[in-house]
Design a protein around this motif. Structure first.
Motif, short mmCIF file in Angstrom:
data_model
loop_
_atom_site.label_atom_id
_atom_site.label_comp_id
_atom_site.label_asym_id
_atom_site.label_seq_id
_atom_site.Cartn_x
_atom_site.Cartn_y
_atom_site.Cartn_z
N SER A 189 79.25 -30.53 12.94
CA SER A 189 80.38 -31.15 12.30
C SER A 189 81.52 -31.61 13.38
O SER A 189 81.56 -31.05 14.57
N LYS A 190 82.62 -32.17 13.04
CA LYS A 190 83.58 -32.73 13.88
C LYS A 190 84.36 -31.51 14.46
O LYS A 190 84.70 -31.35 15.65
N GLU A 191 84.66 -30.38 13.44
CA GLU A 191 85.37 -29.42 13.81
C GLU A 191 84.66 -28.51 14.86
O GLU A 191 85.15 -27.70 15.84
N ASN A 192 83.36 -28.27 14.35
CA ASN A 192 82.49 -27.51 15.30
C ASN A 192 82.53 -28.07 16.87
O ASN A 192 82.56 -27.14 17.56
N ARG A 193 82.48 -29.48 16.69
CA ARG A 193 82.36 -29.93 18.17
C ARG A 193 83.69 -29.95 18.81
O ARG A 193 83.56 -29.40 20.09
N ALA A 233 86.05 -27.06 23.51
CA ALA A 233 87.19 -26.13 23.90
C ALA A 233 86.71 -24.80 24.32
O ALA A 233 87.47 -23.93 24.78
N GLY A 234 85.24 -24.56 24.05
CA GLY A 234 85.00 -23.16 24.74
C GLY A 234 85.22 -22.10 23.82
O GLY A 234 85.01 -20.99 24.36
N LYS A 235 85.34 -22.49 22.37
CA LYS A 235 85.32 -21.34 21.67
C LYS A 235 84.35 -20.95 20.94
O LYS A 235 83.66 -21.94 20.41
N GLU A 236 84.00 -19.78 20.58
CA GLU A 236 82.94 -19.21 19.79
C GLU A 236 83.40 -19.16 18.43
O GLU A 236 84.75 -18.89 18.13
N GLN A 237 82.51 -19.26 17.61
CA GLN A 237 82.87 -19.51 16.05
C GLN A 237 81.76 -18.74 15.24
O GLN A 237 80.64 -18.89 15.58
N THR A 238 82.18 -18.41 14.16
CA THR A 238 81.34 -17.61 13.32
C THR A 238 81.83 -18.10 11.76
O THR A 238 82.91 -17.72 11.39
N PHE A 239 80.74 -18.69 10.84
CA PHE A 239 81.36 -18.91 9.68
C PHE A 239 80.17 -18.82 8.85
O PHE A 239 78.82 -18.74 9.03
N PHE A 240 80.50 -19.23 7.48
CA PHE A 240 79.47 -19.28 6.35
C PHE A 240 79.09 -20.69 6.29
O PHE A 240 79.91 -21.74 6.22
N SER A 274 75.34 -16.99 7.31
CA SER A 274 76.27 -16.55 8.32
C SER A 274 75.93 -17.07 9.99
O SER A 274 74.94 -16.43 10.45
N ARG A 275 76.60 -17.96 10.22
CA ARG A 275 76.20 -18.65 11.30
C ARG A 275 77.09 -18.58 12.63
O ARG A 275 78.39 -18.58 12.14
N SER A 276 76.81 -18.30 13.69
CA SER A 276 77.69 -18.23 14.92
C SER A 276 77.29 -19.22 16.08
O SER A 276 75.83 -19.44 16.24
N LEU A 277 78.20 -19.96 16.54
CA LEU A 277 78.07 -20.69 17.81
C LEU A 277 78.69 -20.42 19.00
O LEU A 277 79.87 -20.04 18.89
N ILE A 278 77.99 -20.41 20.19
CA ILE A 278 78.57 -20.04 21.35
C ILE A 278 78.27 -20.95 22.54
O ILE A 278 77.10 -21.33 22.63
N PRO A 279 79.30 -21.60 22.95
CA PRO A 279 79.05 -22.52 24.11
C PRO A 279 78.94 -21.90 25.67
O PRO A 279 79.36 -20.98 25.77
N ILE A 280 77.96 -22.55 26.12
CA ILE A 280 77.70 -22.31 27.50
C ILE A 280 78.01 -23.27 28.33
O ILE A 280 77.47 -24.49 28.22
N PHE A 281 78.83 -23.48 29.44
CA PHE A 281 79.16 -24.34 30.27
C PHE A 281 78.49 -23.85 31.83
O PHE A 281 78.26 -22.86 32.07
N PRO A 292 86.66 -16.21 -3.31
CA PRO A 292 85.84 -17.51 -2.71
C PRO A 292 85.16 -17.32 -1.32
O PRO A 292 86.05 -16.79 -0.40
N LEU A 293 84.11 -17.81 -1.09
CA LEU A 293 83.58 -17.89 0.23
C LEU A 293 83.86 -19.33 0.59
O LEU A 293 83.39 -20.29 0.12
N LYS A 294 84.19 -19.74 1.97
CA LYS A 294 84.54 -21.05 2.38
C LYS A 294 83.63 -21.32 3.52
O LYS A 294 83.45 -20.30 4.23
N ASN A 295 83.30 -22.49 3.79
CA ASN A 295 82.79 -22.93 5.12
C ASN A 295 83.74 -23.24 5.96
O ASN A 295 84.92 -22.90 6.04
N LYS A 296 83.39 -23.80 7.21
CA LYS A 296 84.13 -24.23 8.25
C LYS A 296 85.23 -25.11 7.92
O LYS A 296 86.17 -24.81 8.48
#
Length: 666
Positions: A111-115, A120-127, A163-170, A275-279
């Motif tokens: 998604s746009k927010e994930n991109r 920006a090099g930020k790790e993220q974890t979301f449902f 429950s998903r985590s994304l970690i960018p590698i540069f 409530p559980l919310k997504n990103k």
């Protein structure tokens, strides 16, 4: 009795106080217990929420450890083409359900927010909720692991809550090179919810017999829970069931937290939902904590019963103390009551000594009461002697008075009879002379009218057919006048006449009266509406009833100033069992109405409010109807008209003689 009244007076304040204490205690207990329960479950939900955040943090840390491991860095630098396959094999080593690595070229799949966060090099974890094909892309085993049969429904849910985590590698140049993607599938993750439950509900923190539960929802479906299918036997897990509608609307639709009692599958729980919310901030599910309500209520009821027993024991003890303390007061009062009852029955009793001190108020009252009884006895004896003497005198006087009264009654009776006969004779003589003169005066013009009508018929010849209906009406009315005058002459000679009463159908008589009224109102702006529904025949004098009907209808026309709607109805007269006992005629006008002060006088002879009236029409009509056992009633609203109702019995009163009372004058 005084004993019970005193007991009531002394016990009532105690009882009221105890009842008030019970009510206040129950209120405070309920409020405190319930508020405490809600606070506890709200705190439990906060702990579960924090536990989920810790698990997601732990998940992200595992992925970070993977990316920082020597093997990962070595393969990424030396054997980059093998990196994707090698990462997929690390899923089991890091206790995750899926681990994949995407090249930077796959950034568009997010998604746009994930991109933005990845760039920006930020790790993220979301449902996130994923379809079956998306799960397959992450791990071919996930679609089978995510399937949940829907209980009480036909079908299987194949989507998965992850429950998903994304970690960018540069790379060294600071450009995004890889994206490490990993996480846990929450569908059927019983170990996860059990782990959270053990953190939230430690041992001995719930009432005996209660159970603590934690549930993860995807939309309104339980995808992972330790809520049992049978809360009594603690069998199975309620995975694949739906949440109640109230919770669904509050949490999933309105995005609110729910902290209250809720029906969870098969029993009531003290529950909390969030409530559980997504990103993107969309609600995709719920987190729930709660425990069984009944064990808490059971403890509360047990406390109330124990409190009730204690209060009843205090009440009984205080009642015994009050009774024993008041017993010395009851005995003298009861003795006084017994003496009073005996005196009322005619017995000669006294209170006497009550074993009290001389200065005691009840002892003084008893002596005064005995003195009063002695004085009363003496006076009663004197009254009895005087009464005997008076009775002898009254008997003598009464005997003489009875004799005089009897003689006086006889004289008064004779005097009344003589006066009644005299008045009746004078009235009959005057009325006979007047009716004879009126009858002769009416006969002369009637003969002239009849002769001229017959002459007209002779002169017209064949032309008579054009006015046949009018000529027949004239002949019929001349016959009616003759009948009336004949009755008047007979009445003047004999003092009365036996009217000819026959069985008649009411509707034809009413139609005939309407024909006469329409003829007489041709030049007036009067509409006549008739509803003739009577089926019952009645015993009446035809000419007299016709006279009454015409009289009442013309009175209605005059009350409307010769313009308006006159309503005439006939219907059966029914008794309380809906059985016909006669017929009735209803004549209603829409005129000025009758003032309330005149309602009692309208049937009086010679009373009228019209300049051209004689005041005899209603009086004569009432005499005709009452003579056959009928009745005329009237209702009126001033300014809205009047309604006259004629009640005609099916059979006229036996042996009744209808005194004409000058009907022809009307």
């Amino acid at each position: 009795m005084v004993r019970y009244r005193l007991l009531m007076l002394t016990s009532t304040p105690i009882i009221i106080t105890l009842l008030a204490l019970i009510a206040l205690t129950m209120y405070w207990t309920v409020m405190y217990t319930w508020q405490s329960a809600l606070m506890n479950v709200r705190a439990d939900l906060a702990v579960a929420h924090h536990s989920m955040e810790l698990l997601q943090k732990e998940q992200r840390m595992r992925l970070t450890a993977l990316t920082e491991s020597y093997d990962f860095q070595h393969i990424m630098r030396k054997h980059e083409n093998d990196l994707i396959d090698w990462v997929k094999k690390q899923t089991g080593h890091y206790d995750l359900d899926f681990v994949v690595i995407h090249p930077a070229s796959a950034l568009g799949e997010f998604s746009k927010e994930n991109r933005q966060l990845l760039m920006a090099g930020k790790e993220q974890t979301f449902f996130q909720t994923l379809e079956a094909y998306q799960l397959y892309q992450l791990n071919p085993d996930l679609p089978a692991m995510a399937q949940i049969p829907l209980l009480n429904e036909q079908g299987v849910m194949s989507r998965g809550l992850v429950s998903r985590s994304l970690i960018p590698i540069f790379n060294k140049e600071g450009q995004l090179q890889w994206i490490v993607d990993g996480g846990m599938l929450l569908n059927n993750s019983t170990s996860l919810v059990d782990r959270i439950r053990d953190l939230v509900y430690a041992s001995d923190t719930l009432p005996e017999g209660s159970i603590g539960t934690v549930t993860l929802f995807m939309d309104d479906i339980r995808v992972s829970t330790n809520v049992p299918l049978d809360s009594k036997r603690l069998n199975g897990r309620a995975i694949g069931t739906r949440v109640s509608k109230d919770v669904h609307d509050a949490v999933l639709v309105r995005g609110e937290h729910w902290v209250d009692r809720a029906f969870v599958y098969d029993d009531w729980y003290v529950s909390a939902y969030e409530p559980l919310k997504n990103k993107e901030g969309d609600i995709i599910g719920m987190l729930y904590t709660g425990y069984l309500e009944w064990p808490m209520i059971k403890i509360y009821l047990t406390n109330i019963v124990e409190l009730g027993f204690g209060i009843v024991a205090v009440l009984l003890l205080s009642g015994v103390i009050v009774y024993r303390g008041a017993r010395d007061l009851f005995r003298p009062i009861e003795k006084m009551h017994q003496v009073v009852s005996a005196v009322q029955l005619g017995l000669d009793r006294r209170i006497g000594c009550m074993n009290l001190t001389d200065g005691h108020e009840l002892q003084i009252l008893g002596r005064q009461f005995d003195t009063m009884l002695d004085q009363l006895h003496q006076r009663n004896e004197a009254i009895k002697q005087a009464a005997l003497e008076l009775e002898d005198k009254v008997n003598d006087r009464t005997q003489s008075l009875h004799e005089k009264t009897h003689e006086l009654e006889q004289h008064i009776k004779l005097l009344n009879q003589a006066r009644t006969k005299l008045v009746s004779s004078e009235k009959l003589a005057a009325l006979g002379e007047l009716t004879a003169g009126i009858a002769h005066e009416i006969n002369n013009p009637t003969a002239v009218i009849l002769g001229n009508v017959e002459l007209l018929q002779f002169e017209l010849g064949a032309e008579t057919e054009r006015v046949r209906e009018e000529l027949d009406a004239i002949h019929e009315q001349i016959d009616r006048i003759r009948n009336i005058t004949r009755s008047l002459l007979q009445y003047s000679r004999q003092g009365g006449v036996q009217d000819e009463v026959t069985w008649q159908h009411l509707n034809p008589l009413v139609e005939e009266s309407l024909t006469l009224v329409r003829t007489g109102t041709k030049k007036m702006d009067v509409e006549i509406h008739a509803e003739l529904n009577a089926r019952c025949c009645v015993e009446v004098n035809r000419h007299q009833l016709l006279q009454v009907l015409v009289n009442l209808q013309m009175n209605g026309v005059h009350a409307m100033d010769d313009a308006g709607v006159l309503e005439v109805k006939t219907e059966d007269w029914l008794d309380e069992n809906d059985q016909p006992i006669g017929a009735k005629v209803i004549i209603a006008d829409h005129g000025c109405g009758i003032p309330a002060e005149n309602m009692q006088r309208i049937f009086d002879p010679f009373f009228t409010t019209r300049r051209s009236g004689t005041g005899l029409g209603l009086s004569v009509s009432q005499g005709i109807i009452t003579g056959i056992g009928g009745e005329i009633t009237v209702t009126s609203t001033q300014g809205h008209g009047a309604t006259f109702t004629i009640f005609l019995p099916e059979k006229a009163t036996s042996g009744s003689k209808l005194t004409l009372e000058l009907e022809s004058i009307c």
